[in-house]
Design a protein around this motif. Structure first.
Motif, PDB file in Angstrom:
ATOM      1  N   LYS A  47      -8.237 -14.584   2.001  1.00 20.00           N
ATOM      2  CA  LYS A  47      -9.691 -14.689   2.060  1.00 20.00           C
ATOM      3  C   LYS A  47     -10.356 -13.963   0.893  1.00 20.00           C
ATOM      4  O   LYS A  47     -11.400 -14.380   0.416  1.00 20.00           O
ATOM      5  CB  LYS A  47     -10.217 -14.122   3.392  1.00 20.00           C
ATOM      6  N   LYS A  48      -9.740 -12.854   0.457  1.00 22.29           N
ATOM      7  CA  LYS A  48     -10.316 -12.061  -0.632  1.00 22.29           C
ATOM      8  C   LYS A  48      -9.207 -11.306  -1.345  1.00 22.29           C
ATOM      9  O   LYS A  48      -8.263 -10.832  -0.726  1.00 22.29           O
ATOM     10  CB  LYS A  48     -11.340 -11.073  -0.067  1.00 22.29           C
ATOM     11  N   VAL A  49      -9.346 -11.201  -2.671  1.00 20.03           N
ATOM     12  CA  VAL A  49      -8.427 -10.416  -3.498  1.00 20.03           C
ATOM     13  C   VAL A  49      -9.258  -9.300  -4.136  1.00 20.03           C
ATOM     14  O   VAL A  49     -10.195  -9.569  -4.878  1.00 20.03           O
ATOM     15  CB  VAL A  49      -7.765 -11.283  -4.598  1.00 20.03           C
ATOM     16  N   ASP A  50      -8.923  -8.047  -3.838  1.00 13.71           N
ATOM     17  CA  ASP A  50      -9.631  -6.897  -4.395  1.00 13.71           C
ATOM     18  C   ASP A  50      -8.677  -6.143  -5.318  1.00 13.71           C
ATOM     19  O   ASP A  50      -7.929  -5.268  -4.888  1.00 13.71           O
ATOM     20  CB  ASP A  50     -10.129  -5.994  -3.266  1.00 13.71           C
ATOM     21  N   VAL A  51      -8.695  -6.529  -6.590  1.00  9.25           N
ATOM     22  CA  VAL A  51      -7.777  -5.942  -7.570  1.00  9.25           C
ATOM     23  C   VAL A  51      -8.041  -4.446  -7.746  1.00  9.25           C
ATOM     24  O   VAL A  51      -7.109  -3.642  -7.804  1.00  9.25           O
ATOM     25  CB  VAL A  51      -7.887  -6.684  -8.930  1.00  9.25           C
ATOM     26  N   ALA A  52      -9.303  -4.053  -7.803  1.00  3.15           N
ATOM     27  CA  ALA A  52      -9.644  -2.644  -8.028  1.00  3.15           C
ATOM     28  C   ALA A  52      -9.095  -1.743  -6.927  1.00  3.15           C
ATOM     29  O   ALA A  52      -8.618  -0.639  -7.186  1.00  3.15           O
ATOM     30  CB  ALA A  52     -11.158  -2.486  -8.127  1.00  3.15           C
ATOM     31  N   ALA A  53      -9.132  -2.228  -5.677  1.00  2.00           N
ATOM     32  CA  ALA A  53      -8.652  -1.422  -4.551  1.00  2.00           C
ATOM     33  C   ALA A  53      -7.177  -1.681  -4.233  1.00  2.00           C
ATOM     34  O   ALA A  53      -6.587  -0.955  -3.429  1.00  2.00           O
ATOM     35  CB  ALA A  53      -9.500  -1.705  -3.318  1.00  2.00           C
ATOM     36  N   GLY A  54      -6.587  -2.721  -4.846  1.00  2.00           N
ATOM     37  CA  GLY A  54      -5.197  -3.053  -4.566  1.00  2.00           C
ATOM     38  C   GLY A  54      -5.007  -3.604  -3.163  1.00  2.00           C
ATOM     39  O   GLY A  54      -4.029  -3.288  -2.493  1.00  2.00           O
ATOM     40  N   LYS A  55      -5.977  -4.469  -2.733  1.00  2.00           N
ATOM     41  CA  LYS A  55      -5.947  -4.963  -1.359  1.00  2.00           C
ATOM     42  C   LYS A  55      -6.161  -6.463  -1.277  1.00  2.00           C
ATOM     43  O   LYS A  55      -6.784  -7.064  -2.151  1.00  2.00           O
ATOM     44  CB  LYS A  55      -7.017  -4.261  -0.524  1.00  2.00           C
ATOM     45  N   LYS A  76      -3.277  -3.325   2.168  1.00  2.00           N
ATOM     46  CA  LYS A  76      -2.914  -2.829   0.847  1.00  2.00           C
ATOM     47  C   LYS A  76      -1.686  -3.619   0.414  1.00  2.00           C
ATOM     48  O   LYS A  76      -0.969  -4.158   1.240  1.00  2.00           O
ATOM     49  CB  LYS A  76      -2.601  -1.338   0.938  1.00  2.00           C
ATOM     50  N   VAL A  77      -1.441  -3.720  -0.884  1.00  2.00           N
ATOM     51  CA  VAL A  77      -0.237  -4.392  -1.366  1.00  2.00           C
ATOM     52  C   VAL A  77       0.721  -3.359  -1.952  1.00  2.00           C
ATOM     53  O   VAL A  77       0.295  -2.390  -2.586  1.00  2.00           O
ATOM     54  CB  VAL A  77      -0.542  -5.493  -2.409  1.00  2.00           C
ATOM     55  N   LYS A  78       2.013  -3.568  -1.715  1.00  2.95           N
ATOM     56  CA  LYS A  78       3.029  -2.640  -2.215  1.00  2.95           C
ATOM     57  C   LYS A  78       3.061  -2.650  -3.730  1.00  2.95           C
ATOM     58  O   LYS A  78       3.187  -1.612  -4.362  1.00  2.95           O
ATOM     59  CB  LYS A  78       4.391  -3.035  -1.647  1.00  2.95           C
ATOM     60  N   ASP A  79       2.946  -3.850  -4.307  1.00  2.78           N
ATOM     61  CA  ASP A  79       3.019  -4.017  -5.755  1.00  2.78           C
ATOM     62  C   ASP A  79       1.734  -4.685  -6.241  1.00  2.78           C
ATOM     63  O   ASP A  79       1.445  -5.819  -5.855  1.00  2.78           O
ATOM     64  CB  ASP A  79       4.225  -4.877  -6.104  1.00  2.78           C
ATOM     65  N   THR A 104       0.548  -2.477   4.923  1.00  2.11           N
ATOM     66  CA  THR A 104       0.826  -2.874   3.542  1.00  2.11           C
ATOM     67  C   THR A 104       1.625  -4.171   3.503  1.00  2.11           C
ATOM     68  O   THR A 104       2.580  -4.342   4.265  1.00  2.11           O
ATOM     69  CB  THR A 104       1.639  -1.755   2.843  1.00  2.11           C
ATOM     70  N   VAL A 105       1.232  -5.073   2.601  1.00  2.00           N
ATOM     71  CA  VAL A 105       2.022  -6.278   2.346  1.00  2.00           C
ATOM     72  C   VAL A 105       3.181  -5.846   1.465  1.00  2.00           C
ATOM     73  O   VAL A 105       2.981  -5.396   0.338  1.00  2.00           O
ATOM     74  CB  VAL A 105       1.177  -7.374   1.668  1.00  2.00           C
ATOM     75  N   VAL A 106       4.410  -5.993   1.990  1.00  2.87           N
ATOM     76  CA  VAL A 106       5.586  -5.565   1.248  1.00  2.87           C
ATOM     77  C   VAL A 106       6.313  -6.740   0.599  1.00  2.87           C
ATOM     78  O   VAL A 106       7.126  -6.544  -0.305  1.00  2.87           O
ATOM     79  CB  VAL A 106       6.552  -4.742   2.134  1.00  2.87           C
ATOM     80  N   LYS A 107       6.030  -7.960   1.081  1.00  2.00           N
ATOM     81  CA  LYS A 107       6.609  -9.164   0.480  1.00  2.00           C
ATOM     82  C   LYS A 107       5.571 -10.268   0.577  1.00  2.00           C
ATOM     83  O   LYS A 107       4.896 -10.413   1.589  1.00  2.00           O
ATOM     84  CB  LYS A 107       7.900  -9.561   1.194  1.00  2.00           C
TER      85      LYS A 107
END
Length: 111
Positions: A47-55, A76-79, A104-107
């Protein structure tokens, strides 16, 4: 002497057979682990990609490993490189887990 050579040859054949059998079992275990990992993946829509927050905000189905019902939530994303793989509206497969107390999304796999 002849019996000794035959015994050594037989011993080598047994060792080679055992090694080949073990290698076959190891590749079968890896294949089963891959199938299990695919089955454990949850499905959702970005729904949304927040690059600044890594989410990522994901509308997802039930998350069995976390005991969560279907909903839309922020992970949050792992990578951070995962964020460049997707955009809003993309359908994904993912595995989320609790890492240091944060969901956290790990994969992540784009579908």
């Amino acid at each position: 002497m002849k019996n000794g050579l035959i015994s050594m040859a037989m011993g080598c054949m047994v060792m080679i057979s055992a090694s080949a059998y073990a290698a076959g079992e190891a590749s079968e275990v890896q294949a089963n682990a891959s199938v299990d990992a695919q089955a454990a993946m949850s499905h959702g829509e970005v729904k949304k990609v927040d690059v600044a927050a890594g989410k990522l905000t994901i509308k997802h189905g039930q998350l069995d490993n976390l005991g969560m019902d279907a909903m839309t939530m922020v992970f949050k994303v792992k990578d951070p490189a995962m964020l460049s793989q997707v955009k809003p509206g993309d359908t994904i497969g993912f595995i989320a887990d609790e890492v240091a107390g944060v969901l956290t999304v790990v994969k992540l796999e784009k579908r």
